[in-house]
Design a protein around this motif. Structure first.
Motif, PDB file in Angstrom:
ATOM      1  N   GLN A  51       0.900   5.243   7.241  1.00 49.15           N
ATOM      2  CA  GLN A  51       1.213   5.397   5.809  1.00 49.15           C
ATOM      3  C   GLN A  51       1.826   6.776   5.546  1.00 49.15           C
ATOM      4  O   GLN A  51       2.825   6.892   4.831  1.00 49.15           O
ATOM      5  N   ARG A  69      10.221  10.483   1.434  1.00 53.71           N
ATOM      6  CA  ARG A  69      10.420  11.792   0.786  1.00 53.71           C
ATOM      7  C   ARG A  69      11.562  12.575   1.402  1.00 53.71           C
ATOM      8  O   ARG A  69      12.119  13.473   0.769  1.00 53.71           O
ATOM      9  N   GLN A  74       2.067   9.204  -6.225  1.00 53.21           N
ATOM     10  CA  GLN A  74       2.493  10.578  -5.972  1.00 53.21           C
ATOM     11  C   GLN A  74       3.566  10.987  -6.962  1.00 53.21           C
ATOM     12  O   GLN A  74       3.619  12.138  -7.378  1.00 53.21           O
ATOM     13  N   GLU A  75       4.416  10.044  -7.370  1.00 57.50           N
ATOM     14  CA  GLU A  75       5.461  10.330  -8.353  1.00 57.50           C
ATOM     15  C   GLU A  75       4.832  10.734  -9.674  1.00 57.50           C
ATOM     16  O   GLU A  75       5.235  11.719 -10.278  1.00 57.50           O
ATOM     17  N   LYS A 114       0.847  -1.211   0.000  1.00 58.02           N
ATOM     18  CA  LYS A 114       0.000   0.000   0.000  1.00 58.02           C
ATOM     19  C   LYS A 114       0.873   1.248   0.000  1.00 58.02           C
ATOM     20  O   LYS A 114       0.605   2.216  -0.723  1.00 58.02           O
ATOM     21  N   VAL A 115       1.916   1.236   0.789  1.00 56.53           N
ATOM     22  CA  VAL A 115       2.811   2.392   0.900  1.00 56.53           C
ATOM     23  C   VAL A 115       3.557   2.616  -0.429  1.00 56.53           C
ATOM     24  O   VAL A 115       3.631   3.747  -0.914  1.00 56.53           O
ATOM     25  N   MET A 116       4.065   1.528  -1.016  1.00 57.42           N
ATOM     26  CA  MET A 116       4.809   1.638  -2.288  1.00 57.42           C
ATOM     27  C   MET A 116       3.908   2.158  -3.404  1.00 57.42           C
ATOM     28  O   MET A 116       4.320   3.011  -4.197  1.00 57.42           O
ATOM     29  N   ARG A 164       1.311   4.098  -3.017  1.00 50.71           N
ATOM     30  CA  ARG A 164       1.061   5.515  -2.744  1.00 50.71           C
ATOM     31  C   ARG A 164       2.221   6.372  -3.204  1.00 50.71           C
ATOM     32  O   ARG A 164       2.040   7.449  -3.772  1.00 50.71           O
ATOM     33  N   LEU A 165       3.423   5.856  -2.999  1.00 52.66           N
ATOM     34  CA  LEU A 165       4.615   6.587  -3.422  1.00 52.66           C
ATOM     35  C   LEU A 165       4.665   6.686  -4.939  1.00 52.66           C
ATOM     36  O   LEU A 165       5.012   7.742  -5.479  1.00 52.66           O
TER      37      LEU A 165
END
Lengths: 137, 180
Positions: free
Chosen positions: B51, B59, A37-38, A29-31, A33-34
């Motif tokens: 999260q 970041r 966003q990219e 889930k975190v990956m 989201r990253l």
């Protein structure tokens, strides 16, 4: 009532639980989201740049065309007096040539526009020694 | 975990960053979740904040100077994110953080991700009555088993002050549980 002592009791858990499989799915889930966003981050930068370049170009074109827009071509109508003055003083054309350019309708128009008295004609003829040429022609 | 300096290099190198960050996630997700959940109380909120924390860590990797341990830096981010979250949620509900927290405690019994007996619930109620800093110290020491030196790095408070804080927190909790 017996005083409660924290140290004298077994460790009391917080009581908080997680849904089954929560920690198995969290890293993904975190990956994701990253990565989302990219993608979102990249597009606005380009769009902003393009907009900026387009705006700068438009401004430049406008700036360059201002002198042309402001200098309106002066459509002046030349009046007859101006034309006559030019012919008389500027143009390399002799009176002889000018006379030859006149046709019969022009001469008729001139006769009606410029009423010349007979006396005036006689005076001109007397002063002009070559009047025989005029009679013959 | 492998040597911290080597690991930080892997985290900063674009070629190895994703793998290294994956390792970071695996290693720290549970302790950071517990830390955050202790503050925000509710699972869904803890999930959000956790999260956000990992995203913020990722970041800001290039800003991590290595002056503190990676672990302390991440816990600091998690703490700030959790407290900011609670403050903002309280404000949206037109309450002080303290009042909002009391409300969250009252909802605990109805929370499907809270399984507790009487003493566990009493303890949560007692802790919620403490000042914010004392709550944090107590939770980190008692529930999370962090060492004073680790807490000192995370909270930026001296070991002595932390010990005093913990001592006062325990006394108040014991008084509450005894009377209730």
């Amino acid at each position: 009532m017996k005083d409660f002592k924290l140290d004298e009791n077994p460790k009391i858990p917080s009581g908080f639980k997680t849904p089954d499989g929560y920690f198995d799915s969290l890293p993904e889930k975190v990956m994701m989201r990253l990565q989302e966003q990219e993608t979102v981050k990249v597009i606005p930068i380009f769009a902003r740049r393009k907009t900026w370049i387009a705006a700068a170009a438009a401004l430049l074109i406008l700036a360059l065309s201002i002198p042309f827009l402001w200098n309106e071509p002066k459509t002046t109508t030349l009046d007859d007096a101006a034309i006559e003055n030019y012919i008389s003083y500027q143009a390399n054309i002799s009176q002889y040539d000018l006379v030859n350019l006149l046709d019969d309708s022009d001469i008729d128009q001139m006769e009606s526009d410029l009423p010349i008295e007979d006396e005036t004609i006689e005076d001109i003829l007397i002063s002009n020694t070559n009047f025989e040429n005029y009679i013959i022609d | 975990m492998q040597d911290e300096q080597d690991f930080i290099k892997e985290l900063l190198d674009p070629k190895t960053q994703n793998d290294a960050f994956g390792k970071l996630l695996q290693h720290y997700q549970r302790p950071l979740y517990a830390h955050i959940r202790n503050i925000v109380l509710n699972h869904d909120d803890a999930d959000d904040v956790l999260q956000n924390t990992f995203v913020k860590v990722f970041r800001n990797l290039h800003n991590f100077k290595g002056e503190s341990k990676l672990f302390s830096w991440m816990y600091r981010i998690a703490t700030n994110e959790a407290i900011t979250f609670i403050t903002a949620k309280a404000k949206r509900n037109g309450m002080t953080s303290e009042a909002f927290q009391q409300k969250q405690i009252e909802k605990l019994t109805a929370d499907s991700y809270f399984e507790a007996d009487e003493i566990q619930l009493k303890l949560q109620k007692a802790v919620a009555l403490l000042p914010e800093k004392q709550q944090l110290v107590f939770k980190m020491k008692y529930f999370e088993d962090l060492k004073y030196e680790e807490m000192s790095e995370i909270l930026g408070t001296s070991v002595g002050a932390l010990k005093a804080s913990y001592f006062h927190a325990v006394r108040k909790i014991e008084e509450f549980v005894s009377k209730n």
